[in-house]
Design a protein around this motif. Structure first.
Motif, mmCIF file in Angstrom:
data_model
loop_
_atom_site.group_PDB
_atom_site.id
_atom_site.type_symbol
_atom_site.label_atom_id
_atom_site.label_comp_id
_atom_site.label_asym_id
_atom_site.label_seq_id
_atom_site.Cartn_x
_atom_site.Cartn_y
_atom_site.Cartn_z
ATOM 1 N N TYR A 75 0.832 -1.189 0.000
ATOM 2 C CA TYR A 75 0.000 0.000 0.000
ATOM 3 C C TYR A 75 0.874 1.249 0.000
ATOM 4 O O TYR A 75 2.027 1.226 0.419
ATOM 5 N N SER A 76 0.286 2.343 -0.458
ATOM 6 C CA SER A 76 0.980 3.624 -0.412
ATOM 7 C C SER A 76 0.065 4.680 0.194
ATOM 8 O O SER A 76 -1.168 4.579 0.125
ATOM 9 N N SER A 77 0.686 5.685 0.777
ATOM 10 C CA SER A 77 -0.050 6.836 1.289
ATOM 11 C C SER A 77 0.812 8.065 1.079
ATOM 12 O O SER A 77 2.030 8.026 1.312
ATOM 13 N N MET A 78 0.211 9.158 0.610
ATOM 14 C CA MET A 78 0.960 10.358 0.276
ATOM 15 C C MET A 78 0.692 11.459 1.297
ATOM 16 O O MET A 78 -0.455 11.684 1.696
ATOM 17 N N TYR A 79 1.776 12.138 1.711
ATOM 18 C CA TYR A 79 1.652 13.255 2.642
ATOM 19 C C TYR A 79 1.731 14.563 1.871
ATOM 20 O O TYR A 79 2.664 14.785 1.093
ATOM 21 N N ASP A 137 -0.155 -3.147 -5.522
ATOM 22 C CA ASP A 137 0.333 -4.364 -6.149
ATOM 23 C C ASP A 137 -0.727 -4.943 -7.077
ATOM 24 O O ASP A 137 -1.761 -4.325 -7.346
ATOM 25 N N SER A 138 -0.498 -6.172 -7.560
ATOM 26 C CA SER A 138 -1.376 -6.778 -8.552
ATOM 27 C C SER A 138 -2.715 -7.215 -7.993
ATOM 28 O O SER A 138 -3.622 -7.557 -8.751
ATOM 29 N N GLY A 139 -2.857 -7.253 -6.677
ATOM 30 C CA GLY A 139 -4.121 -7.652 -6.069
ATOM 31 C C GLY A 139 -4.085 -9.018 -5.447
ATOM 32 O O GLY A 139 -4.991 -9.395 -4.716
ATOM 33 N N TYR A 140 -3.038 -9.792 -5.755
ATOM 34 C CA TYR A 140 -2.916 -11.103 -5.132
ATOM 35 C C TYR A 140 -1.461 -11.421 -4.879
ATOM 36 O O TYR A 140 -0.666 -11.532 -5.808
#
Length: 335
Positions: A12-16, A29-32
């Motif tokens: 996961y990513s989160s931007m500040y 990611d690809s979901g799996y």
């Protein structure tokens, strides 16, 4: 970051954003990724001054291992998933570097069992302005064990790769340089550590002038000093240098390194002496060379030192220290 969903694990990513704080985490990611797959490797992320970012990671989908990537543009978000490389063997330890033109490199390791051979080899690929990953014909010696690949790129498009290689000569730090002006694009494989003992995982930075500094710890006559080597366009690789010869080392932890826009470098590492673990540092100034080593804090047991430079060239070191009853966070600033 990585976390577990109801079925599997993912990245996961989160931007500040200044004034807004952190946004909602987004899966990239690809979901799996199988919960027993290669999720423990960290995501490697590289950014440029315009806010563009490149993230690379390793994921196992149950049949093949893939080195995956996504790019991020301010105002657009994350672009489509792109596969860097995939094979039937284990690929991990990806490391990425993005330059100001938008080109990038990724370095990673592959277990050679896919080719019926022992060992682990280091590989690299280049990300073009057209959004494709292409081979750069780089890899470590085949029948060896290559670990902990690192990569940096400078503003001229040159790339430097380093990795830890175990062979008949022991564990040594190797390096290769990539130049877009070629041919050939890669120079010869250089051993940049000395032969006094086994080395550990290297860390590396490059300044705005293209000068590269690499640090690692190494076993030398029952001690574990931290060593450094520098590359400049004028002289090439120098001779490995011990960071603090006046310290009786019991065990120096893997060092951390940072550089500012003017080429000033600070290295921090841990040293255990007299029953306590302390934070040491040393600074390189282009006009003067390496300054004397400094010790930060004189009590407790330090761990996890980190270093960063501000935009004005001021350096901050932060670490945790335990005294048996409590844990504290300490900060030290370079003047």
């Amino acid at each position: 970051m990585a976390k577990t969903d109801t079925c599997c694990r993912g990245f996961y990513s989160s931007m500040y954003t200044v004034g807004s704080g952190w946004d909602t985490p987004q899966r990239i990611d690809s979901g799996y990724i199988a919960s027993w797959g290669l999720i423990n490797d960290p995501v490697s992320i590289s950014t440029d001054h315009a806010g563009k970012a490149l993230a690379v990671w390793s994921e196992f989908t149950g049949s093949v291992t893939k080195i995956q990537s996504r790019t991020f543009n301010v105002g657009q978000g994350w672009n489509a998933l792109t596969t860097v490389d995939f094979n039937q063997s284990r690929s991990d330890r990806p490391n990425a570097s993005l330059n100001k033109s938008g080109e990038a490199f990724a370095a990673y390791t592959i277990q050679n069992i896919a080719w019926g051979a022992p060992g682990i080899s280091a590989h690299a690929r280049r990300y073009t302005l057209e959004g494709r990953w292409v081979d750069v014909s780089f890899y470590s010696a085949f029948l060896t064990e290559a670990r902990f690949p690192q990569i940096v790129t400078d503003e001229a498009g040159n790339a430097t790769f380093v990795w830890l290689q175990t062979d008949a000569a022991g564990r040594r730090v190797h390096a290769q340089r990539f130049s877009p002006s070629g041919p050939p694009p890669f120079d010869t494989d250089s051993v940049i550590s000395d032969n006094s003992g086994d080395a550990s995982a290297p860390q590396m930075v490059v300044d705005s002038f293209g000068n590269v500094t690499v640090v690692w710890s190494q076993s030398v006559d029952g001690t574990s000093p931290v060593l450094a080597n520098r590359y400049t366009a004028a002289t090439g690789w120098e001779t490995a240098k011990i960071m603090a010869t006046d310290t009786k080392y019991n065990g120096s932890d893997s060092p951390q390194i940072a550089v500012d826009r003017d080429g000033n470098v600070v290295v921090v590492w841990l040293v255990t002496e007299g029953g306590n673990t302390k934070v040491y540092s040393r600074r390189f100034i282009p006009s003067r060379g390496w300054e004397d080593a400094r010790v930060h804090g004189d009590s407790g047991n330090a761990s996890n030192p980190q270093i960063a430079f501000g935009s004005a060239g001021d350096a901050m070191i932060i670490w945790e220290s335990r005294d048996g009853a409590s844990s504290k966070i300490f900060v030290s600033a370079f003047d």
